[in-house]
Design an enzyme around this catalytic site. Sequence first.
Site, PDB file in Angstrom:
ATOM      1  N   ARG A 187       0.812  -1.219   0.000  1.00  0.00           N
ATOM      2  CA  ARG A 187       0.000   0.000   0.000  1.00  0.00           C
ATOM      3  C   ARG A 187       0.843   1.265   0.000  1.00  0.00           C
ATOM      4  O   ARG A 187       0.321   2.352  -0.210  1.00  0.00           O
ATOM      5  CB  ARG A 187      -0.951  -0.014   1.184  1.00  0.00           C
ATOM      6  CG  ARG A 187      -1.983  -1.118   1.063  1.00  0.00           C
ATOM      7  CD  ARG A 187      -2.760  -1.310   2.349  1.00  0.00           C
ATOM      8  NE  ARG A 187      -3.424  -2.602   2.319  1.00  0.00           N
ATOM      9  CZ  ARG A 187      -4.667  -2.808   2.701  1.00  0.00           C
ATOM     10  NH1 ARG A 187      -5.400  -1.808   3.149  1.00  0.00           N
ATOM     11  NH2 ARG A 187      -5.185  -4.009   2.637  1.00  0.00           N
TER      12      ARG A 187
ATOM     13  N   GLU B 250      14.024  -8.713  -4.855  1.00  0.00           N
ATOM     14  CA  GLU B 250      14.105  -7.418  -5.528  1.00  0.00           C
ATOM     15  C   GLU B 250      12.921  -6.572  -5.107  1.00  0.00           C
ATOM     16  O   GLU B 250      11.785  -7.053  -5.033  1.00  0.00           O
ATOM     17  CB  GLU B 250      14.084  -7.576  -7.046  1.00  0.00           C
ATOM     18  CG  GLU B 250      14.193  -6.243  -7.750  1.00  0.00           C
ATOM     19  CD  GLU B 250      13.947  -6.309  -9.241  1.00  0.00           C
ATOM     20  OE1 GLU B 250      14.047  -5.245  -9.878  1.00  0.00           O
ATOM     21  OE2 GLU B 250      13.647  -7.393  -9.771  1.00  0.00           O
TER      22      GLU B 250
END
EC number: 3.5.4.13
Length: 178
Positions: A104, A125
């Site tokens: 979020r 990553e």
Amino acid sequence: MILSDRDIRALLAIGDLVVEPLSGDTVRENGLDLRLGRGFCRFKRSDRVLDPRAPGSPGEFYECGEGDEIIVGPGEHMLLHTQEYIRLPGYVAGLVNLRSTWARTGIYIPATVVDAGFEGQLTIEVVGSGFPVKLYPGDRFLHLVLVKLQSPAMNPYRGRYQGQRGVRLPKLFAKNTG
């Protein structure tokens, strides 16, 4: 079949699944919450081509370090790792997801599969959002969904990343630098 908290606790109890350290809030309803480690590698901006068939140095493309806080800049790509060292049995694979709270903030991770038989800390990553986001080692960061295979893998994972600790750079550098 996705494993429930009950299934996960049973695998931990018999030693088929290892998670170290194992905190009280690691085992969740349908997976494991994993904490952010201190290590990171930032992708450097460069016009130089990374050629996987040519000798090279990871220092040309990455800046690595450790910190008590890690700031992911807008659009920045980084490699991070988990605090937890895990060992999956040959009949369980994992699907890595970013915890919803972090998603979020706009941070993104690519789809990542942990192969059956893998052992080590996870390197992941991370791609930054439209604004800088500060991360703190020790925070719950990833959710690892564990999936039971219909039959054990004939060839469980035994690759170059087996047993890794900290951030591990792409294996192509190891092949070309020594």
